[in-house]
Design a protein around this motif. Structure first.
Motif, PDB file in Angstrom:
ATOM      1  N   VAL A  33      44.105  40.578  25.235  1.00  0.00           N
ATOM      2  CA  VAL A  33      43.321  41.673  25.822  1.00  0.00           C
ATOM      3  C   VAL A  33      44.256  42.816  26.184  1.00  0.00           C
ATOM      4  N   ALA A  34      45.396  42.505  26.825  1.00  0.00           N
ATOM      5  CA  ALA A  34      46.355  43.550  27.200  1.00  0.00           C
ATOM      6  C   ALA A  34      46.843  44.302  25.961  1.00  0.00           C
ATOM      7  N   ARG A  35      47.165  43.555  24.896  1.00  0.00           N
ATOM      8  CA  ARG A  35      47.655  44.200  23.671  1.00  0.00           C
ATOM      9  C   ARG A  35      46.590  45.080  23.039  1.00  0.00           C
ATOM     10  N   LEU A  36      45.327  44.651  23.128  1.00  0.00           N
ATOM     11  CA  LEU A  36      44.231  45.461  22.590  1.00  0.00           C
ATOM     12  C   LEU A  36      44.079  46.755  23.388  1.00  0.00           C
ATOM     13  N   LEU A  37      44.263  46.668  24.708  1.00  0.00           N
ATOM     14  CA  LEU A  37      44.129  47.863  25.543  1.00  0.00           C
ATOM     15  C   LEU A  37      45.207  48.886  25.232  1.00  0.00           C
ATOM     16  N   MET A  38      46.414  48.395  24.945  1.00  0.00           N
ATOM     17  CA  MET A  38      47.535  49.289  24.621  1.00  0.00           C
ATOM     18  C   MET A  38      47.493  49.712  23.154  1.00  0.00           C
ATOM     19  N   MET A  56      38.572  34.022  32.413  1.00  0.00           N
ATOM     20  CA  MET A  56      38.419  33.838  30.963  1.00  0.00           C
ATOM     21  C   MET A  56      38.564  32.373  30.583  1.00  0.00           C
ATOM     22  N   TYR A  57      37.788  31.979  29.587  1.00  0.00           N
ATOM     23  CA  TYR A  57      37.910  30.636  29.027  1.00  0.00           C
ATOM     24  C   TYR A  57      37.762  30.740  27.517  1.00  0.00           C
ATOM     25  N   LEU A  58      38.763  30.282  26.774  1.00  0.00           N
ATOM     26  CA  LEU A  58      38.756  30.333  25.313  1.00  0.00           C
ATOM     27  C   LEU A  58      38.271  31.675  24.768  1.00  0.00           C
ATOM     28  N   GLY A  59      38.877  32.756  25.245  1.00  0.00           N
ATOM     29  CA  GLY A  59      38.606  34.069  24.676  1.00  0.00           C
ATOM     30  C   GLY A  59      37.446  34.829  25.283  1.00  0.00           C
ATOM     31  N   ARG A  60      36.660  34.152  26.118  1.00  0.00           N
ATOM     32  CA  ARG A  60      35.487  34.834  26.693  1.00  0.00           C
ATOM     33  C   ARG A  60      35.586  34.937  28.204  1.00  0.00           C
ATOM     34  N   ILE A  61      34.967  35.992  28.756  1.00  0.00           N
ATOM     35  CA  ILE A  61      34.824  36.063  30.209  1.00  0.00           C
ATOM     36  C   ILE A  61      33.647  35.176  30.597  1.00  0.00           C
ATOM     37  N   VAL A  62      33.891  34.216  31.503  1.00  0.00           N
ATOM     38  CA  VAL A  62      32.802  33.339  31.930  1.00  0.00           C
ATOM     39  C   VAL A  62      32.244  33.745  33.291  1.00  0.00           C
ATOM     40  N   PHE A  78      45.255  48.755  38.616  1.00  0.00           N
ATOM     41  CA  PHE A  78      46.003  47.645  38.034  1.00  0.00           C
ATOM     42  C   PHE A  78      45.085  46.724  37.247  1.00  0.00           C
ATOM     43  N   ILE A  79      45.595  46.242  36.118  1.00  0.00           N
ATOM     44  CA  ILE A  79      44.992  45.061  35.514  1.00  0.00           C
ATOM     45  C   ILE A  79      46.041  43.986  35.703  1.00  0.00           C
ATOM     46  N   PHE A  80      45.725  43.026  36.535  1.00  0.00           N
ATOM     47  CA  PHE A  80      46.700  42.021  36.919  1.00  0.00           C
ATOM     48  C   PHE A  80      46.322  40.708  36.244  1.00  0.00           C
ATOM     49  N   ILE A  81      47.193  40.264  35.342  1.00  0.00           N
ATOM     50  CA  ILE A  81      46.895  39.084  34.536  1.00  0.00           C
ATOM     51  C   ILE A  81      47.687  37.896  35.035  1.00  0.00           C
ATOM     52  N   SER A  82      47.018  36.758  35.250  1.00  0.00           N
ATOM     53  CA  SER A  82      47.740  35.569  35.700  1.00  0.00           C
ATOM     54  C   SER A  82      47.004  34.302  35.285  1.00  0.00           C
ATOM     55  N   HIS A  83      47.783  33.247  34.979  1.00  0.00           N
ATOM     56  CA  HIS A  83      47.144  31.961  34.710  1.00  0.00           C
ATOM     57  C   HIS A  83      46.861  31.255  36.030  1.00  0.00           C
ATOM     58  N   ASP A  84      47.384  31.825  37.118  1.00  0.00           N
ATOM     59  CA  ASP A  84      47.327  31.159  38.419  1.00  0.00           C
ATOM     60  C   ASP A  84      46.342  31.890  39.326  1.00  0.00           C
ATOM     61  N   LEU A  85      45.196  31.260  39.526  1.00  0.00           N
ATOM     62  CA  LEU A  85      44.133  31.891  40.312  1.00  0.00           C
ATOM     63  C   LEU A  85      44.576  32.195  41.739  1.00  0.00           C
ATOM     64  N   SER A  86      45.472  31.356  42.278  1.00  0.00           N
ATOM     65  CA  SER A  86      45.811  31.526  43.694  1.00  0.00           C
ATOM     66  C   SER A  86      46.591  32.824  43.946  1.00  0.00           C
ATOM     67  N   VAL A  87      47.308  33.349  42.934  1.00  0.00           N
ATOM     68  CA  VAL A  87      48.072  34.571  43.206  1.00  0.00           C
ATOM     69  C   VAL A  87      47.201  35.820  43.207  1.00  0.00           C
ATOM     70  N   VAL A  88      45.993  35.728  42.648  1.00  0.00           N
ATOM     71  CA  VAL A  88      45.179  36.943  42.567  1.00  0.00           C
ATOM     72  C   VAL A  88      44.301  37.137  43.806  1.00  0.00           C
ATOM     73  N   THR A 127      41.937  47.252  41.292  1.00  0.00           N
ATOM     74  CA  THR A 127      42.678  46.147  40.687  1.00  0.00           C
ATOM     75  C   THR A 127      41.693  45.155  40.094  1.00  0.00           C
ATOM     76  N   LEU A 128      41.766  45.007  38.777  1.00  0.00           N
ATOM     77  CA  LEU A 128      40.973  43.979  38.111  1.00  0.00           C
ATOM     78  C   LEU A 128      41.928  42.871  37.714  1.00  0.00           C
ATOM     79  N   CYS A 129      41.641  41.653  38.146  1.00  0.00           N
ATOM     80  CA  CYS A 129      42.486  40.528  37.766  1.00  0.00           C
ATOM     81  C   CYS A 129      41.835  39.791  36.609  1.00  0.00           C
ATOM     82  N   ILE A 130      42.660  39.344  35.670  1.00  0.00           N
ATOM     83  CA  ILE A 130      42.161  38.511  34.581  1.00  0.00           C
ATOM     84  C   ILE A 130      42.878  37.172  34.692  1.00  0.00           C
ATOM     85  N   VAL A 131      42.115  36.107  34.908  1.00  0.00           N
ATOM     86  CA  VAL A 131      42.725  34.790  35.063  1.00  0.00           C
ATOM     87  C   VAL A 131      42.135  33.792  34.079  1.00  0.00           C
TER      88      VAL A 131
END
Ligand code: ADP
Ligand code: MG
Length: 342
Positions: free
Chosen positions: A58-63, A229-235, A209-219, A44-48
């Motif tokens: 990113v999800a749309r690019l993967l699909m 991620m911040y403004l399009g980049r992985i930090v 899973f690639i689990f995407i959330s704006h909420d860090l606490s759920v991941v 499971t990779l989370c993207i927050v």
């Protein structure tokens, strides 16, 4: 299969705004910039990151629902850009999506049973008996009673609808499910149930899973690794435990400080992040986080920091916390321009 299930190299997506008929340069939204990561089978990779930072792109690019401006998505070492139509169809079969709002993504006129067996029926004809058996099996997999198969989406709760969305994604036995804000619209208690369901599924069937959330606490409890991620980049990209125990990037630190913490033993970090997210149409020079960063130094305004691998296996893009000793300072084009202009 030994290598990663999925590998993403330097993915970049710019959305041009308008046709630029008279203007020479069309403004572009820099939705995703130079994003690289890989996902192993069963991981499971989370993207927050805050809303608008490029997660769904990113999800749309993967699909391959949108084409990258540059960069590649590789499956089994093959760039999906070169796949023929039938190969792309086969890849989409191995990779399924679950969305935030199951209500709008589920056909309201179909019964639960029809909704979850539909993906299979796009590939093969099922007899009535087979369809019923498959619907019952899928409903059980997501913790619902087979009796629910005759219900319409409107007759189900939000949590049940999200279970249905997951059952539908599972129908074709995918190797990877991308869940984009899949629990964000749910009450906290229902959120926990759905997260537990995803964890169980992963343990039972070893799905990635690639689990995407704006909420860090759920991941925190479901991720093996987290990409911030911040403004399009992985930090920052780190093992989940390491990220929460010891965030390195100031933005990660601020996100964790801002997240509600049910664990009173965890040390509260510095002040949460200040100010607004800048526009991806005209992102700040250098490190895009520098205007909001309490630790920014001069170099942060000039150079875009590279994701630097650290001793514990994580990677961090920060001149202050993870100085890039291999590479000499290289001012970015935008920074050079703004410096000479100012
Ligand atoms: P997130 O999922 O993290 O909220 P998105 O990937 O949806 O972010 O969007 C990233 C940025 O790209 C946002 O600024 C958004 O407005 C912009 N964007 C997304 N899709 C399009 C599009 N089709 N055209 C123009 N801009 C877009
Ligand atoms: Mg999104």
């Amino acid at each position: 299969m030994s290598g990663p299930l999925l590998k993403v190299e330097n993915l970049t997506k710019h959305y041009p705004l308008g046709a630029g008929f008279l203007k020479k340069t069309i403004p572009v939204v820099r939705a995703v910039a130079d994003v690289s990561f890989s996902v192993a089978a069963g991981e499971t990779l989370c993207i927050v990151g805050e809303s608008g930072c490029g997660k769904s792109t990113v999800a749309r690019l993967l699909m391959r629902l949108v084409k990258p401006t540059s960069g590649r998505v590789l499956i089994d070492e093959t760039d999906i850009a070169v796949l023929k139509a039938h190969e792309l169809r086969a890849w989409r079969r191995r990779m399924q999506m679950v969305f935030q709002d199951p209500y709008s993504s589920l056909n309201p006129r179909l019964t639960a049973g029809q909704i979850i067996t539909e993906p299979v029926e796009n590939w093969e004809r099922l007899s009535r008996k087979q369809r019923k058996a498959l619907a019952a099996e899928l409903l059980r997999k997501v913790g619902m009673s087979p009796q629910m198969m005759d219900r319409l989406p409107s007759e189900l709760s939000g949590g049940q609808r999200q279970r249905l969305g997951i059952a539908r994604a599972l129908a074709l036995n995918p190797s990877l499910i991308i869940a984009d804000e899949a629990v964000s619209a749910l009450d906290v208690s229902v959120q926990a149930q759905i997260l537990n369901l995803l964890l169980d599924l992963q343990q039972q069937i070893g799905i990635a899973f690639i689990f995407i959330s704006h909420d860090l606490s759920v991941v925190e409890h479901i991720g093996h690794r987290v990409a911030v991620m911040y403004l399009g980049r992985i930090v920052e990209l780190a093992a989940c435990e390491a990220l929460f125990a010891n965030p390195v990037h100031p933005y990660t630190e601020a996100l964790i400080a801002a997240a509600p913490v049910p664990d009173p033993t965890r040390v509260r970090l510095e002040a949460p992040v200040q100010g607004e997210v800048p526009s991806p149409i005209n992102p700040p020079s250098g490190c895009a986080f520098h205007p909001r960063c309490p630790h920014a130094v001069n170099r942060c305004r000039i150079d875009v920091p590279r994701l630097v691998p650290m001793a514990d296996g994580r990677a961090v893009a920060c001149h202050v916390r993870a100085p890039d000793t291999d590479f000499p300072a290289q001012p970015s084009a935008t920074a050079t321009r703004s410096l000479t202009a100012g």
